[in-house]
Design an enzyme around this catalytic site. Structure first.
Site, short mmCIF file in Angstrom:
data_model
loop_
_atom_site.label_atom_id
_atom_site.label_comp_id
_atom_site.label_asym_id
_atom_site.label_seq_id
_atom_site.Cartn_x
_atom_site.Cartn_y
_atom_site.Cartn_z
N HIS A 181 4.42 4.50 -3.14
CA HIS A 181 5.14 3.44 -2.43
C HIS A 181 6.63 3.73 -2.26
O HIS A 181 7.16 3.67 -1.15
CB HIS A 181 4.97 2.10 -3.14
CG HIS A 181 5.70 0.97 -2.46
ND1 HIS A 181 7.01 0.64 -2.77
CD2 HIS A 181 5.31 0.13 -1.48
CE1 HIS A 181 7.39 -0.38 -2.01
NE2 HIS A 181 6.38 -0.70 -1.21
N HIS A 208 -3.96 -4.57 -2.39
CA HIS A 208 -2.59 -4.15 -2.12
C HIS A 208 -2.19 -3.04 -3.08
O HIS A 208 -2.03 -3.28 -4.28
CB HIS A 208 -1.66 -5.35 -2.27
CG HIS A 208 -0.22 -5.06 -2.00
ND1 HIS A 208 0.77 -5.34 -2.92
CD2 HIS A 208 0.39 -4.53 -0.93
CE1 HIS A 208 1.94 -4.99 -2.41
NE2 HIS A 208 1.73 -4.48 -1.21
#
Length: 257
Positions: free
Chosen positions: A62, A20
């Site tokens: 992100h 992740h």
């Protein structure tokens, strides 16, 4: 409407393990260092996040701004690539990572040959050109066979679906109002290959129903050993985890693969 996508990336007899944002428990998220470490720890590939910056390149980061990882707050979609490149996005994770830079999607695909890459499309508004740019980058890299594109914004999924019908897409969702109806309709209309639920939403009944519809179940974020065991037992196709080394070792112990 688009015809159904080909199958999402899978492994035989076990779930894929995807880092992740890379091995983000140990290295600065969404950097080449984190991605390479995830693979060194045994991951099958990585999950990463992309935006389109002001000069049009697809960059891997992100948040909508750089404040959390760089200390200096620049809105990604309003900043040219050269200025984003000047930021240090590694020092916050430790001195050994000082000097890590924001990468473009083509750079990551080139640096991780053969790895599965889950590309999450992100946008502040309706930047459908992001989907087109990602499709272009994946096609130029010859990476279509190992990429799956996903998003919480199903408009971006639809745009990517049209731009790259040969690349599978997944639908991201988390606990919240009306996700069941919204996701079920989108899966049919967009020919999704996978669902990407928050791990808490994966029940035995739902996992069976999704698999019966031919959908891979790619769950996030799966770090706790009891969740790794539960989701592996439910037949998840991929576990997206901050600790890919530990998760991969447990999957191997559970499945023998």
């Amino acid at each position: 409407m688009p015809t159904p996508n080909r199958r999402a990336p899978r492994a035989d007899g076990r779930p894929l393990v995807l880092g992740h944002r890379g091995a983000s428990a140990d290295a600065p998220e969404n950097t080449l260092a984190a991605f390479r470490l995830a693979l060194a720890q045994g991951a099958d590939g990585v999950e990463l996040d992309v935006w389109r910056c002001r000069t049009g390149e697809v960059v891997v980061v992100h948040d909508e701004d750089t404040g959390r990882v760089a200390g200096a707050r620049f809105r990604v979609d309003a900043t040219p690539l050269a200025e984003l490149r000047a930021l240090d996005v590694g020092a916050w994770k430790g001195e050994r990572f000082r000097g890590a830079r924001i990468s473009t999607l083509p750079e990551v695909l080139e640096a991780l040959p053969g790895a599965v890459v889950n590309v999450e499309l992100k946008s502040r508004g309706r930047d459908l050109r992001l989907a087109e740019a990602v499709a272009r980058d994946v096609r130029r890299a010859g990476a279509g066979g190992r990429v799956i594109a996903s998003s919480f914004d199903y408009r971006l999924v639809a745009a990517f679906r049209l731009a790259a019908p040969e690349v599978p897409v997944g639908l991201l969702f988390e606990p919240g109002h009306r996700w069941r109806l919204r996701t079920a309709l989108a899966a049919r209309l967009l020919g999704a290959a996978a669902v990407h639920p928050d791990a808490s939403l994966v029940t035995p009944a739902r996992a069976e129903a999704w698999r019966a519809r031919g959908l891979a179940v790619n769950a996030w974020t799966v770090d706790a050993p009891d969740e790794v065991a539960r989701l592996t037992g439910l037949g998840a196709a991929a576990l997206i985890t901050n600790v890919p080394g530990r998760t991969r070792a447990q999957v191997r112990a559970l499945t023998g693969r």
